[in-house]
Design an enzyme around this catalytic site. Sequence first.
Site, PDB file in Angstrom:
ATOM      1  N   VAL A 221       0.827  -1.205   0.000  1.00 18.55           N
ATOM      2  CA  VAL A 221       0.000   0.000   0.000  1.00 18.55           C
ATOM      3  C   VAL A 221       0.866   1.261   0.000  1.00 18.55           C
ATOM      4  CG1 VAL A 221      -1.694   1.300   1.367  1.00 18.55           C
ATOM      5  CG2 VAL A 221      -1.929  -1.179   1.111  1.00 18.55           C
TER       6      VAL A 221
ATOM      7  N   ASP B 234      -0.117   5.125  -6.314  1.00 18.91           N
ATOM      8  CA  ASP B 234      -1.195   4.448  -5.590  1.00 18.91           C
ATOM      9  C   ASP B 234      -1.643   3.230  -6.398  1.00 18.91           C
ATOM     10  OD1 ASP B 234      -3.593   3.629  -4.384  1.00 18.91           O
ATOM     11  OD2 ASP B 234      -4.229   5.665  -3.943  1.00 18.91           O
TER      12      ASP B 234
ATOM     13  N   GLY C 256       2.170   6.249  -2.310  1.00 21.28           N
ATOM     14  CA  GLY C 256       1.158   5.252  -2.594  1.00 21.28           C
ATOM     15  C   GLY C 256      -0.219   5.724  -2.172  1.00 21.28           C
ATOM     16  N   HIS C 257      -0.942   4.865  -1.479  1.00 15.66           N
ATOM     17  CA  HIS C 257      -2.348   5.088  -1.157  1.00 15.66           C
ATOM     18  C   HIS C 257      -2.568   5.979   0.072  1.00 15.66           C
ATOM     19  CE1 HIS C 257      -6.583   4.146  -1.396  1.00 15.66           C
ATOM     20  NE2 HIS C 257      -6.613   3.729  -0.145  1.00 15.66           N
ATOM     21  N   VAL C 258      -1.523   6.270   0.822  1.00 15.21           N
ATOM     22  CA  VAL C 258      -1.714   6.995   2.078  1.00 15.21           C
ATOM     23  C   VAL C 258      -0.838   8.257   2.127  1.00 15.21           C
ATOM     24  CG1 VAL C 258      -2.380   6.314   4.407  1.00 15.21           C
ATOM     25  CG2 VAL C 258      -1.348   4.632   2.954  1.00 15.21           C
TER      26      VAL C 258
END
Length: 123
Positions: A16, A75, A102-104
Site C-alpha cells: 500500500v 497508488d 502510494g495510497h496513504v
Amino acid sequence: MKVRDYDYLKQKVEEVFENKEVLSKELIDDVYHTTRNPLKVLAIINLARAARKQNLKNSLSKIKHPVLLIWGKQDNVTPIKVAYEFQTSIPHSDLRVIDNCGHVPMMEHPELFNRYLTEFLSA
C-alpha cells in the site's frame, strides 16, 4: 487463513505504501492486531464491499463545493487514473499529485499533504 499470518500481512501493508520510510513495526503490529479482532475484520470487510457496490461516479458532477484531491502517484489501491477521472467529473476540484507516494499520502508525505490542505483551506 492468510490474514492471520504476520508475514503475509506485513507484505500486504508494504504494498500500500510507496514511501517505505514511513513503515514501522508498530504500524505493521497495529494492522496485525486489528485482524485478530473478528468485529474489526467484519467492519473492514463490510466497508470494502460497500465501496465496491456504491459507484457514485454519476453523482460527482453534482458536487457544488470546492474539492481538493490529494493523490499518490504510485497508488496501486486506487490508481492515479481515478484521480484524473474525479478531477474531470467534479466541477470545482483541484488535484495535487504526490510523487513517491502510494495510497496513504497523509502518512507518506505529511508535510506536503498538510501544505496542500492548508493552501486549499486558506483560498
